[in-house]
Design an enzyme around this catalytic site. Structure first.
Site, short mmCIF file in Angstrom:
data_model
loop_
_atom_site.label_atom_id
_atom_site.label_comp_id
_atom_site.label_asym_id
_atom_site.label_seq_id
_atom_site.Cartn_x
_atom_site.Cartn_y
_atom_site.Cartn_z
N ASN A 1 0.84 -1.11 0.00
CA ASN A 1 0.00 0.04 -0.05
C ASN A 1 0.65 1.30 0.03
O ASN A 1 0.44 2.30 -0.72
CB ASN A 1 -0.92 0.11 1.17
CG ASN A 1 -2.15 -0.97 1.07
OD1 ASN A 1 -2.42 -1.26 -0.02
ND2 ASN A 1 -2.79 -1.17 2.29
N ASP B 1 17.73 5.25 -8.19
CA ASP B 1 17.35 4.45 -6.94
C ASP B 1 16.04 3.87 -6.72
O ASP B 1 14.97 4.55 -7.13
CB ASP B 1 17.49 5.78 -5.94
CG ASP B 1 19.13 6.30 -6.07
OD1 ASP B 1 19.87 5.47 -6.33
OD2 ASP B 1 19.11 7.34 -5.27
#
Length: 416
Positions: free
Chosen positions: A28, A256
């Site tokens: 989530n 990243d």
């Protein structure tokens, strides 16, 4: 795991049908951050079944990198059913079918640690630790302050306590385990109600006394708002040089990602204008210059931290800056997923190097988006609009009233 949501209120025994959705605290958070434009990666384990296909495809469709998800041919994907009532309500029921699931087979030896090499923030949940002894061993390894298992240095470790007594064979022992894990994290989220259940303390200052190690402790207090304890070192000018509160933001274009034991959150979005710089340091708000890794970003827009604890005299001394930020008024449709959304909003503000009060307000707004839809995930408010709301003065913030559809262009409501 796959979540089955009831098509109408009532006991599980009486609900005739359910709608399928995706569930999981960590996924989530990753989905909410991806929807807000951040690069995220979810590391998990699902079965080689239709539910595993659905989870991987649905989470990927939210913009999350699912390349590190492992498919287990011998174990099924976990599922759970719940009632429509709020978790705190008397009529709430939840039934987990997770014993022997693919996720429960995660362990320190199953995680592709190479996927963590470029992670700036690693987000974990106490729910993962409750699934099995091997999952607990994994979360212990990832929250250990020494002996980081990844190939590079340890990223900022974010931990949401998420105490679910029904998942622990011994709830009291589970609470002690979660306290141990939280002590190894850099940033901890915990609800005052769950802290009361798990540790017997519900006052924010008592919670901080029980959990002094994290650089940042966020105590969620429902409709009252959130209280944040942020540890720093008092310098000669009285400012705070932090212990990692704003560390861990990625630079645009750096590629990243972030990964975790079931979860992950990431880095600044390319071209998002979020104040990060190309050196990988967090960019301070309003052109105040880069904030080095491990530093606390200054507040912006008049949102100065309040209730600051003064440092002791005589040189550098550790201190907490304590900030309480009230939540806006929200017409709640369903409370499920609000805690994960709050964490996503707060982490987004952390990645941008915002001051603590601004981070909390972003958390409140992201939670309000989730609170005003039936499921766990909501369409987030646009960044420019969120920034405008976050920059309101205290009086205007206090009049904010958000209801279903408020993330649309013309749905903002204020009360006198």
């Amino acid at each position: 795991m796959v979540t089955f949501l009831p098509t109408r209120p009532g006991r599980l025994a009486d609900v005739p049908s359910f709608d399928r959705a995706i569930g999981g605290a960590e996924s989530n958070v990753a989905c909410a951050l991806a929807a807000a434009g951040y690069r995220t990666k979810w590391v998990g384990r699902v079965g080689c079944d239709g539910f595993g296909d659905h989870l991987t495809e649905a989470i990927g469709a939210h913009g999350v990198d699912v390349s590190a998800v492992v498919r287990d041919p011998a174990r099924p994907t976990g599922v759970y059913f719940r009632t429509a009532a709020d978790r705190a309500a008397d009529g709430h029921e939840v039934v987990y079918y997770r014993a022997g699931s693919a996720a429960s087979a995660m362990s320190p030896g199953t995680v592709p640690y190479g996927m963590l090499a470029d992670a700036r923030v690693l987000h974990l949940s106490g729910i993962t630790a409750a699934l099995s002894d091997s999952c607990l061993a994994l979360v212990r390894a990832l929250t250990a302050r020494d002996g980081w298992p990844g190939p590079a240095g340890r990223p900022l470790v974010s931990f949401d306590v998420n105490f679910r007594p029904g998942l622990w064979p011994d709830a009291a022992a589970g609470g002690e385990v979660l306290l141990e894990l939280a002590r190894g994290a850099d940033l901890v989220f915990v609800g005052a109600d769950e802290a009361e259940t798990a540790w017997g303390v519900g006052d924010p200052h008592a919670i901080r006394a029980a959990l002094p190690e994290p650089a940042v402790l966020v105590v969620k207090r429902g409709g009252e708002g959130a209280t944040v304890f942020e540890r720093g070192i008092a310098g000669p000018g009285g400012g705070a040089a932090g212990a990692g509160a704003a560390a861990g933001a990625g630079a645009p274009g750096s590629g990243d990602g972030a990964a975790g034991a079931g979860a992950a959150v990431g880095t600044g979005a390319p071209g998002s204008g979020d104040g990060t710089d190309d050196a990988g340091a967090v960019g301070a708000a309003d052109g105040e210059g880069p904030v080095p890794r491990g530093a606390v970003a200054p507040a912006r827009g008049g949102l100065a931290p309040r209730d600051t604890v003064a440092p002791a005299r005589g040189g550098l001394a550790p201190r907490d800056t304590v900030t309480h930020v009230p939540a806006p008024r929200v017409d709640v449709v369903a409370a499920v997923g609000a805690g994960d959304a709050f964490a996503a909003g707060f982490l987004a503000g952390t990645l941008r190097g915002l001051g603590v009060a601004a981070r909390v307000r972003h958390g409140h707004l992201t939670a309000a988006a989730a609170l005003t839809v039936p499921g766990d995930l909501a369409v987030p408010v646009g960044r420019a609009r969120a920034d405008r709301l976050v920059a309101l003065d205290d009086e205007a913030w206090g009049t904010l009233h958000l209801g279903p559809g408020w993330t649309g262009d013309d749905q903002e409501v204020r009360t006198p």
